[in-house]
Design a protein around this motif. Sequence first.
Motif, PDB file in Angstrom:
ATOM      1  N   GLY A 258       2.044  28.784   0.861  1.00 40.49           N
ATOM      2  CA  GLY A 258       1.779  27.543   1.575  1.00 40.49           C
ATOM      3  C   GLY A 258       0.373  27.347   2.082  1.00 40.49           C
ATOM      4  O   GLY A 258       0.113  26.387   2.811  1.00 40.49           O
ATOM      5  N   PHE A 259      -0.572  28.223   1.726  1.00 37.92           N
ATOM      6  CA  PHE A 259      -1.958  28.005   2.124  1.00 37.92           C
ATOM      7  C   PHE A 259      -2.531  26.800   1.367  1.00 37.92           C
ATOM      8  O   PHE A 259      -2.230  26.576   0.197  1.00 37.92           O
ATOM      9  N   GLU A 260      -3.355  26.056   2.045  1.00 39.66           N
ATOM     10  CA  GLU A 260      -4.061  24.947   1.400  1.00 39.66           C
ATOM     11  C   GLU A 260      -5.338  25.479   0.745  1.00 39.66           C
ATOM     12  O   GLU A 260      -6.087  26.250   1.348  1.00 39.66           O
ATOM     13  N   SER A 261      -5.555  25.099  -0.496  1.00 41.51           N
ATOM     14  CA  SER A 261      -6.751  25.569  -1.205  1.00 41.51           C
ATOM     15  C   SER A 261      -7.992  24.878  -0.672  1.00 41.51           C
ATOM     16  O   SER A 261      -8.024  23.656  -0.546  1.00 41.51           O
ATOM     17  N   GLY A 262      -9.024  25.685  -0.364  1.00 37.15           N
ATOM     18  CA  GLY A 262     -10.302  25.139   0.065  1.00 37.15           C
ATOM     19  C   GLY A 262     -11.286  25.091  -1.094  1.00 37.15           C
ATOM     20  O   GLY A 262     -10.920  25.297  -2.263  1.00 37.15           O
ATOM     21  N   LYS A 263     -12.523  24.832  -0.792  1.00 33.04           N
ATOM     22  CA  LYS A 263     -13.556  24.731  -1.821  1.00 33.04           C
ATOM     23  C   LYS A 263     -14.041  26.121  -2.216  1.00 33.04           C
ATOM     24  O   LYS A 263     -14.485  26.905  -1.395  1.00 33.04           O
ATOM     25  N   GLY A 264     -13.940  26.444  -3.509  1.00 37.00           N
ATOM     26  CA  GLY A 264     -14.400  27.740  -4.002  1.00 37.00           C
ATOM     27  C   GLY A 264     -15.857  27.693  -4.440  1.00 37.00           C
ATOM     28  O   GLY A 264     -16.510  26.645  -4.381  1.00 37.00           O
ATOM     29  N   TRP A 265     -16.375  28.833  -4.874  1.00 38.40           N
ATOM     30  CA  TRP A 265     -17.756  28.893  -5.335  1.00 38.40           C
ATOM     31  C   TRP A 265     -17.883  30.018  -6.365  1.00 38.40           C
ATOM     32  O   TRP A 265     -17.043  30.923  -6.444  1.00 38.40           O
ATOM     33  N   GLN A 266     -18.934  29.975  -7.155  1.00 39.34           N
ATOM     34  CA  GLN A 266     -19.156  30.990  -8.179  1.00 39.34           C
ATOM     35  C   GLN A 266     -20.631  31.037  -8.546  1.00 39.34           C
ATOM     36  O   GLN A 266     -21.293  29.993  -8.627  1.00 39.34           O
ATOM     37  N   ASP A 267     -21.139  32.256  -8.725  1.00 37.68           N
ATOM     38  CA  ASP A 267     -22.484  32.420  -9.258  1.00 37.68           C
ATOM     39  C   ASP A 267     -22.429  33.418 -10.414  1.00 37.68           C
ATOM     40  O   ASP A 267     -21.331  33.713 -10.925  1.00 37.68           O
ATOM     41  N   ASP A 268     -23.553  33.948 -10.806  1.00 36.45           N
ATOM     42  CA  ASP A 268     -23.579  34.818 -11.980  1.00 36.45           C
ATOM     43  C   ASP A 268     -22.807  36.115 -11.781  1.00 36.45           C
ATOM     44  O   ASP A 268     -22.305  36.707 -12.747  1.00 36.45           O
ATOM     45  N   GLN A 269     -22.682  36.554 -10.545  1.00 34.63           N
ATOM     46  CA  GLN A 269     -22.082  37.861 -10.306  1.00 34.63           C
ATOM     47  C   GLN A 269     -20.820  37.815  -9.448  1.00 34.63           C
ATOM     48  O   GLN A 269     -20.047  38.772  -9.455  1.00 34.63           O
ATOM     49  N   ARG A 270     -20.631  36.743  -8.726  1.00 33.50           N
ATOM     50  CA  ARG A 270     -19.523  36.719  -7.762  1.00 33.50           C
ATOM     51  C   ARG A 270     -18.743  35.404  -7.850  1.00 33.50           C
ATOM     52  O   ARG A 270     -19.222  34.404  -8.377  1.00 33.50           O
ATOM     53  N   ARG A 271     -17.545  35.450  -7.304  1.00 30.28           N
ATOM     54  CA  ARG A 271     -16.722  34.251  -7.223  1.00 30.28           C
ATOM     55  C   ARG A 271     -15.974  34.267  -5.897  1.00 30.28           C
ATOM     56  O   ARG A 271     -15.526  35.328  -5.433  1.00 30.28           O
ATOM     57  N   GLY A 272     -15.850  33.113  -5.276  1.00 30.45           N
ATOM     58  CA  GLY A 272     -15.137  33.023  -4.006  1.00 30.45           C
ATOM     59  C   GLY A 272     -14.070  31.941  -4.059  1.00 30.45           C
ATOM     60  O   GLY A 272     -14.217  30.940  -4.754  1.00 30.45           O
ATOM     61  N   ALA A 273     -12.993  32.156  -3.329  1.00 30.86           N
ATOM     62  CA  ALA A 273     -11.925  31.162  -3.208  1.00 30.86           C
ATOM     63  C   ALA A 273     -11.514  31.095  -1.743  1.00 30.86           C
ATOM     64  O   ALA A 273     -11.372  32.132  -1.086  1.00 30.86           O
ATOM     65  N   ALA A 274     -11.347  29.897  -1.256  1.00 27.39           N
ATOM     66  CA  ALA A 274     -10.992  29.700   0.152  1.00 27.39           C
ATOM     67  C   ALA A 274      -9.541  29.258   0.261  1.00 27.39           C
ATOM     68  O   ALA A 274      -9.054  28.463  -0.548  1.00 27.39           O
ATOM     69  N   PHE A 275      -8.864  29.770   1.282  1.00 23.72           N
ATOM     70  CA  PHE A 275      -7.491  29.364   1.575  1.00 23.72           C
ATOM     71  C   PHE A 275      -7.426  29.009   3.047  1.00 23.72           C
ATOM     72  O   PHE A 275      -7.783  29.818   3.907  1.00 23.72           O
ATOM     73  N   LEU A 276      -6.983  27.806   3.337  1.00 20.15           N
ATOM     74  CA  LEU A 276      -7.072  27.248   4.680  1.00 20.15           C
ATOM     75  C   LEU A 276      -5.733  27.345   5.396  1.00 20.15           C
ATOM     76  O   LEU A 276      -4.700  26.950   4.858  1.00 20.15           O
ATOM     77  N   ALA A 277      -5.767  27.855   6.611  1.00 13.21           N
ATOM     78  CA  ALA A 277      -4.589  27.895   7.464  1.00 13.21           C
ATOM     79  C   ALA A 277      -4.748  26.850   8.562  1.00 13.21           C
ATOM     80  O   ALA A 277      -5.867  26.479   8.928  1.00 13.21           O
TER      81      ALA A 277
END
Length: 296
Positions: free
Chosen positions: A32-51
């Motif tokens: 049930g987490f709401e998906s936030g804005k993710g990000w990505q570069d050449d080496q890393r990736r991020g994903a946000a989950f909003l409570a």
Amino acid sequence: MIKGITLVHSVASADARSLAMDRLGSLFETLGFESGKGWQDDQRRGAAFLAPLGNIELVTGRTPAVPPLLIEVTQLDHVHTAVQQWMLTEHRTEEVETLLSAPELTHWNSRLFTAQLTSELRVGFWQSENPLHGRPLAIEGDLDAHGMRFAIITTRWNTVITDRLLQGSLDALYRSGAAKQDVEIVRVPGAWEIPNAARTLAESKKFDAIVTLGCLLRGETAHYEAIYTEVARGIGQSQQETGVPHAFGVLTCETLEQALDRAGLKAGNKGFEAAIAAIEMVSIQRKLRAPDQAAS
């Protein structure tokens, strides 16, 4: 002004981070987490989950024996089942038994289970055992009628109904601590006369609340609608202009059977409910007025 709190946590080593990210993302969306804005570069990736809410907790001394990431939930057992099913698709059964704990009571009046979702990420899911936990702070009335004075207005018309409502009201008041000498019963001919009696009693300033009881049954003419409209308007106007709480226990029913049901047979006793509402409103008024009285 603080707008939000974000906890950044590594979920996997470099060679496995993509797969772990996708799998964890699927789990959190399922929970049930709401998906936030993710990000990505050449080496890393991020994903946000909003409570809906976030907290940051600071401690001194030894760190509590809980995971650094705690997620408060409702229906903890259902969440545990969802996490368990997810983990069974990722691990063997015997591994899940060591990676996932059962919900257990804590010393802080909650239930908690922990899950080792990846080698780097251990999460605790918890639910408070306090039924009032998380409720917004509000002034609410207490159901304690000690020291309160009440007037009950009932009618001689349809007494087969109104007598039942009256007994319900008296039961509620006496059970809540009202003294018999502090309860005045006034009988009027019919519902039409209730507002006048209510206004007179309220203006006397002898009572903390007025309980109005009556019963109107629909006939073959428009008489029913006309009477009900004026009765409701008169009771409401008396309450607003005198400041004395008026509990509304006037039944408006199609048939005698419906009225009997609402007077204690099947749908509760509306006289009891009206008296309970009167007690609560007196309590609320006293709490709201307490600062003014202290200042004076």
